[in-house]
Write an enzyme that holds these catalytic residues in place. Sequence first.
Site: not given
Length: 550
Positions: A331, A344, A366-367, A388, A456, A458
């Site tokens: 990531t 992501q 995503q991300d 997210d 949410r 993490w």
Amino acid sequence: MVTGMMMNNKNKISLLVVSFLFAAISSSSSFSPPSSSSHGYGHGHGRLIESCCTTTLYPQICYSTLSSSSFLATKKDIIQLTINKTKDIIQNNFHAINNLLTPTTTKRTKIALHDCLDMLLRTLEALDTVMQYLATYNPTNKYSLIRQHVDHLKTLISTTITNKETCLDGFSHDKPFAKSIIQPQLDHGGKMCSNVLAMINNMTDTDMMHANQLNNILGTTTRRRRRRKLKEVDLWPQWLSARDRKLLWWSVVTPNVFVAKDGHGNYTTVEAAVAAAPLGSKSRYIIKIGAGVYNEYIEIPKKKTNIMLIGDGRSTTIITGNKSVAGGSTTTKSATVAGPSGSQAVALLVASDLSAFYRCSMLGYQDTLYVHSNRQFYVNCQVVGTVDFIFGNAAVIFQFCDIQARRPNPGQGNMITAQGRTDPNQNTGIVIQKCKIGATSDLKPVQANFSTYLGRPWKEYSRTVVMRSLIDEVIKPAGWSPWEGDFALETLYYREYRNIGPGADTSKRVGWKGWGVIKSRSEAIPFTTTTFINAWNWLLSTGFPFWPGL
């Protein structure tokens, strides 16, 4: 994407790839403190150690760390000794992880291991910096100086805790073998970093309270100054140069170099311009980036200080890439562009301290935006994504930003935030203030088919505050979504304050213990720029507008 971004002269900022500070943390366990005599402490010495260790999440480690210590006169002595012993643990971790790099190690695991090694080195540097701040820490100083000192201390140690999680997250898409070996090596050092943060909080909270009481008695003039407009000279930090004061009001901005795709500048790539920037610059070094699409990966190393990037506009100066986690990257090493069908990919990752962004767009799925750590500020920016898409564990505030969920894959839902605080003592969280939260044009016609939430959890102590923002009907009435089961629902801190719009109705929100509506200004004020990221001390120098209060 890029119109304006700035960094201070202490840490680095990266568009795509940033190296991190590192340490570790794991779950706490209950422990009853031993008597002073059981460790051979003197009576007063033992009371001092006990008063420090009982405030930590890992008191047994705290006591064992100090068990063979010589006489310690103050809380600061105890903290400094604990940091020195923590550094020994981190150095041992470095050698243990380095030994895992073998010719048979997979490419992706090597990337993750090198990330961890880099974080360990930066953690040692961060701990050295904390020691320097502690050496000059004086509780008899005036309140503003103590607060500035304390903010630096808490930020540095909070970041070291964050980085252990980042290291382990790098192995989340690989076979569990490497992670199972890495995690035990990191736990002890991480718990010690957590203990250092708890002890710093314990020591400085008392000092801050006493200094503030004195400030309230003697501070009539100071309070009057705080009410004056930003243009008044006595609000400028003393270290702010005359040149930077001009930059603040966006008068004549003269770039040091130009980047142009057509060859009419000093460089044709941003990467080349950054590489040529001076090391350790004490003054602002401005790189002007002309219109165009720059398909490259940019890392501004730590030694490249005081760099400012200015684009021609967020729709004309675009920096992009094509890596993703599914493509074998971690990531932290993923790039900016990936469609919703892919894994992501991070568009922008920020781990530098005192970082500011003005009129930038971060576009992804995503991300999208990884607000990894330290103190950050975004104003008049656009952030677009799906799952997210604002995540991380910085102390970060968004003001006057356009935050948009876009159409995800069938069966997916949108989570605007995924905040990653792992320790209740960390000074971190995501604050969204005076922003607009809505949907992109591709999602609006079908938004009833997809669930979009404010966030949410993490990590266990996830903290997010949305206040005085316009929330569109794209947000589901429940407002927030669980991560998995009941994880973190009692320990998280999610708050909403005086928001407007069809999605701001809190009557049908989740019933979690950790969620709530802020009912008073006194509870909301800690999440303003003035308090949460100590804006008066540094944000003025960026030249970007900001709202100091509620």
